[in-house]
Design a protein around this motif. Structure first.
Motif, short mmCIF file in Angstrom:
data_model
loop_
_atom_site.label_atom_id
_atom_site.label_comp_id
_atom_site.label_asym_id
_atom_site.label_seq_id
_atom_site.Cartn_x
_atom_site.Cartn_y
_atom_site.Cartn_z
N UNK A 1 0.70 -1.21 -0.14
CA UNK A 1 0.08 -0.10 -0.09
C UNK A 1 0.82 1.24 -0.02
N UNK A 2 0.59 2.13 -0.89
CA UNK A 2 1.47 3.44 -0.95
C UNK A 2 0.78 4.61 -0.29
N UNK A 3 -0.55 4.46 0.46
CA UNK A 3 -1.18 5.67 0.95
C UNK A 3 -0.47 6.14 2.36
N UNK A 4 -1.01 7.44 2.59
CA UNK A 4 -0.26 8.08 3.75
C UNK A 4 -0.69 7.40 5.05
N UNK A 5 -0.13 7.15 5.91
CA UNK A 5 -0.59 6.55 7.33
C UNK A 5 -0.91 7.94 8.24
N UNK A 6 -0.38 8.97 8.03
CA UNK A 6 -0.64 10.16 8.78
C UNK A 6 -0.12 11.36 7.82
N UNK A 7 -0.57 12.53 8.19
CA UNK A 7 0.08 13.79 7.56
C UNK A 7 1.47 13.68 7.89
N UNK A 8 2.54 14.04 7.04
CA UNK A 8 3.93 13.96 7.25
C UNK A 8 4.62 15.25 6.53
N UNK A 9 5.75 15.42 6.81
CA UNK A 9 6.75 16.31 6.13
C UNK A 9 8.23 15.72 6.31
N UNK A 10 8.90 16.02 5.42
CA UNK A 10 10.09 15.62 5.44
C UNK A 10 11.07 16.79 5.62
N UNK A 11 12.25 16.67 6.73
CA UNK A 11 13.09 17.91 6.67
C UNK A 11 14.48 17.27 6.13
N UNK A 12 15.29 17.59 5.24
CA UNK A 12 16.73 17.22 4.89
C UNK A 12 17.54 18.01 5.86
N UNK A 13 18.74 17.15 6.18
CA UNK A 13 19.69 17.61 6.95
C UNK A 13 20.88 17.96 5.95
N UNK A 14 21.44 18.94 5.87
CA UNK A 14 22.16 19.30 4.85
C UNK A 14 23.46 19.97 5.48
N UNK B 1 19.93 17.27 17.61
CA UNK B 1 19.14 15.65 17.55
C UNK B 1 18.32 15.56 18.94
N UNK B 2 18.98 15.57 20.08
CA UNK B 2 17.99 15.30 21.10
C UNK B 2 16.83 16.10 21.19
N UNK B 3 16.87 17.56 21.40
CA UNK B 3 15.77 18.36 21.41
C UNK B 3 14.85 18.20 20.22
N UNK B 4 15.15 17.79 18.89
CA UNK B 4 14.36 17.39 17.83
C UNK B 4 13.63 15.99 18.50
N UNK B 5 14.20 15.10 18.83
CA UNK B 5 13.63 13.75 19.18
C UNK B 5 12.58 13.53 20.19
N UNK B 6 12.74 14.92 20.89
CA UNK B 6 11.83 14.98 22.21
C UNK B 6 10.32 15.32 21.63
N UNK B 7 10.45 15.87 20.32
CA UNK B 7 9.07 16.23 19.58
C UNK B 7 8.31 14.86 19.38
N UNK B 8 6.96 14.89 19.42
CA UNK B 8 6.15 13.82 19.17
C UNK B 8 5.99 13.52 17.64
N UNK C 1 -1.29 13.51 13.42
CA UNK C 1 -2.64 13.06 12.81
C UNK C 1 -3.59 14.16 12.02
N UNK C 2 -3.12 15.29 11.89
CA UNK C 2 -3.77 16.07 10.96
C UNK C 2 -3.01 17.14 10.36
N UNK C 3 -3.28 17.77 9.43
CA UNK C 3 -2.59 19.03 8.63
C UNK C 3 -2.06 19.99 9.70
N UNK D 1 1.66 20.86 11.00
CA UNK D 1 2.40 22.37 10.67
C UNK D 1 2.64 22.83 12.07
N UNK D 2 1.97 22.91 13.03
CA UNK D 2 2.41 23.24 14.55
C UNK D 2 3.62 22.70 14.97
N UNK D 3 3.48 21.52 14.70
CA UNK D 3 5.02 20.69 15.04
C UNK D 3 6.14 20.95 14.11
N UNK D 4 5.76 21.29 13.00
CA UNK D 4 6.86 21.59 11.81
C UNK D 4 7.46 22.95 12.14
#
Length: 194
Positions: free
Chosen positions: A115-128, A134-141, A166-168, A172-175
């Protein structure tokens, strides 16, 4: 053009084809920085799938294929064809029922496609070039960390994080929190997402 986007699809040995959601891509200095799947209309998704399907059928293609597009006046203009798994689809590891990597293996080995469907709303950040805290970011749900094991250097993709929610609105709040912690151009780049 109004936006950059990519479609990732997969075609199996028997010709069965599946597609992931059309993904908006935001670049920083010519390097992919953010990818957000699923933000485009059903009509654009259908147009992108139709183009890829014709290409896959013509070449009797097997495995994962990526088409990058420019969106211009509600039309898709092909910018790049990548006959492989693609950085703009790394979000599929955490945001899709079956990732581009798993489905590529399934496709070329004769197994049924996942299945190629989304399981949840998501966004990807590339580390360049360097990693953010890392540890501060990993504390975010909902944050999923990926380190490529590459030595940091300017302009090099050394990892990414996929953020799920679970929603857009929640996404966006978490992003915005991720962008603030990661710093650099991320707060301004995040504002470019539709």
């Amino acid at each position: 053009f109004e936006a950059e986007c990519s479609l990732i699809g997969v075609r199996a040995l028997d010709g069965t084809t599946k597609f992931w959601p059309l993904t908006q891509n935001v670049h920083d200095n010519g390097i992919l920085a953010l990818s957000h799947p699923g933000g485009f209309s059903a009509e654009l998704q259908e147009e992108a799938e139709h183009r890829m399907q014709r290409l896959m059928n013509h070449f009797d293609y097997r495995g994962v294929l990526t088409l990058e597009f420019f969106l211009h006046e509600e039309s898709l203009l092909v910018n790049e064809i990548a006959p492989r798994v693609h950085n703009s689809g790394h979000w599929t590891i955490d945001g899709s029922a079956c990732s581009q990597f798993e489905n590529h293996v399934r496709a070329i080995s004769g197994m049924p496609l996942g299945d190629t469907g989304l399981t949840q709303a998501c966004i990807m950040f590339n580390w360049i070039g360097e990693f953010p805290p890392r540890d501060r970011l990993l504390s975010l749900p909902g944050l999923h960390w990926h380190d490529y094991g590459k030595a940091p250097r300017p302009g090099r993709k050394i990892g990414h994080a996929t953020l799920t929610a679970p929603s857009w609105e929640a996404l966006m709040t978490r992003a915005a929190e991720v962008a603030e912690i990661a710093g650099g151009a991320f707060p301004a780049l995040l504002e470019r997402l539709d």
